[in-house]
Design an enzyme around this catalytic site. Sequence first.
Site, short mmCIF file in Angstrom:
data_model
loop_
_atom_site.label_atom_id
_atom_site.label_comp_id
_atom_site.label_asym_id
_atom_site.label_seq_id
_atom_site.Cartn_x
_atom_site.Cartn_y
_atom_site.Cartn_z
N GLN A 71 25.25 55.18 -112.40
CA GLN A 71 25.62 55.35 -111.01
C GLN A 71 26.07 54.02 -110.41
O GLN A 71 26.56 53.99 -109.27
CB GLN A 71 24.43 55.89 -110.21
CG GLN A 71 23.94 57.24 -110.67
CD GLN A 71 22.68 57.66 -109.93
OE1 GLN A 71 22.68 57.84 -108.73
NE2 GLN A 71 21.58 57.81 -110.67
N ASN A 72 25.89 52.95 -111.15
CA ASN A 72 26.23 51.62 -110.64
C ASN A 72 27.73 51.35 -110.74
O ASN A 72 28.38 51.77 -111.70
CB ASN A 72 25.46 50.55 -111.40
CG ASN A 72 23.95 50.72 -111.25
OD1 ASN A 72 23.50 51.29 -110.27
ND2 ASN A 72 23.19 50.23 -112.21
N VAL A 73 28.24 50.61 -109.78
CA VAL A 73 29.67 50.29 -109.78
C VAL A 73 29.91 48.88 -110.33
O VAL A 73 31.06 48.42 -110.36
CB VAL A 73 30.27 50.43 -108.36
CG1 VAL A 73 30.18 51.88 -107.89
CG2 VAL A 73 29.61 49.50 -107.35
N HIS B 274 30.19 56.74 -110.30
CA HIS B 274 30.54 56.45 -108.91
C HIS B 274 31.66 55.43 -108.77
O HIS B 274 31.86 54.87 -107.69
CB HIS B 274 29.29 55.98 -108.15
CG HIS B 274 28.27 57.06 -108.01
ND1 HIS B 274 26.95 56.82 -107.70
CD2 HIS B 274 28.38 58.42 -108.15
CE1 HIS B 274 26.29 57.97 -107.65
NE2 HIS B 274 27.14 58.94 -107.92
N TYR C 168 33.30 45.66 -99.44
CA TYR C 168 33.44 45.67 -100.89
C TYR C 168 33.91 44.31 -101.42
O TYR C 168 33.58 43.94 -102.55
CB TYR C 168 34.35 46.81 -101.35
CG TYR C 168 33.65 48.14 -101.21
CD1 TYR C 168 32.71 48.55 -102.14
CD2 TYR C 168 33.89 48.96 -100.12
CE1 TYR C 168 32.03 49.74 -102.01
CE2 TYR C 168 33.21 50.17 -99.96
CZ TYR C 168 32.28 50.55 -100.91
OH TYR C 168 31.59 51.73 -100.76
N GLY D 126 15.78 53.23 -113.56
CA GLY D 126 16.07 52.62 -112.27
C GLY D 126 16.83 53.49 -111.29
O GLY D 126 17.68 53.00 -110.56
N THR D 127 16.51 54.78 -111.26
CA THR D 127 17.16 55.67 -110.31
C THR D 127 16.12 56.61 -109.71
O THR D 127 15.20 57.04 -110.41
CB THR D 127 18.30 56.47 -110.96
OG1 THR D 127 18.76 57.46 -110.03
CG2 THR D 127 17.85 57.16 -112.23
N SER D 128 16.28 56.91 -108.45
CA SER D 128 15.33 57.80 -107.78
C SER D 128 15.50 59.24 -108.20
O SER D 128 14.62 60.07 -107.99
CB SER D 128 15.52 57.70 -106.25
OG SER D 128 16.79 58.21 -105.89
N ARG E 106 30.74 42.44 -101.93
CA ARG E 106 30.01 42.92 -103.11
C ARG E 106 30.71 42.45 -104.39
O ARG E 106 30.06 42.13 -105.38
CB ARG E 106 29.91 44.44 -103.08
CG ARG E 106 29.14 44.98 -101.88
CD ARG E 106 28.84 46.45 -102.03
NE ARG E 106 27.76 46.66 -102.98
CZ ARG E 106 27.54 47.82 -103.61
NH1 ARG E 106 28.34 48.86 -103.39
NH2 ARG E 106 26.54 47.96 -104.44
#
Length: 230
Positions: free
Chosen positions: A87-89, A105, A54, A170-172, A57
């Site tokens: 959902q992005n951090v 998340h 992390y 941009g998410t599955s 990142r």
Amino acid sequence: MKKKITILTGAGMSAESGINTFRDAGGLWEGHDVMEVASPEGFAKNPELVLNFYNQRRRQLQQVKPNLAHKALIELEKLFDVTIVTQNVDDLHERAGSSNIIHLHGELLKVRSTGNENRVLDWTKDLNLGDRCEQGHQLRPHIVWFGEAVPLLEQAAIATQNADILIIIGTSMQVYPAASLIDYAQGHVPIYFVDPRPSVSENHYNHLTVIAKTAVEGVPDLVRDLIESI
């Protein structure tokens, strides 16, 4: 009264800013199996590895910038009541100027106490073993790892349920519980799905429009169309 738009964003939202997506990494993040670096078990087994992952990142995040898709969403706030559920951090939505963001998340630029999950601190530097809260507990990334509860899921579900328009970028829509949010949208609500490899078709949901483009390619045009439709 302004119409409510809820926007669900995933890794593809930030990919064109230079942040790697889990999907494109073959199930690996920076060469690590996801369970090694994104689970309570991985942290218990090798906390130094997890913290270093992390840290890398966090450093990368400070080298990238919001892209045109992030910036386009700001325009919607002038005419709509906008909630972004991501959902992005990363903090790219915030840096672009969006004002109402639910981080499902967690957030990379925050840490929390391992002894008190409500003790959350802003954190932009490296996090190391021995970095502790004032009560003496080791600090950990403020990230929702696999196997952990998603505290803001109910808030996100309410935002989706109340939406007059739902946009997914941009998410599955394959990773639960986030993938379940689309089912909270009311049946009459138009849904726009922006992703170069959409996992749903227009047969799956009423009023669904699939835009098979990347975020940067598809979002600015969609924003313009929504604004012009008022």
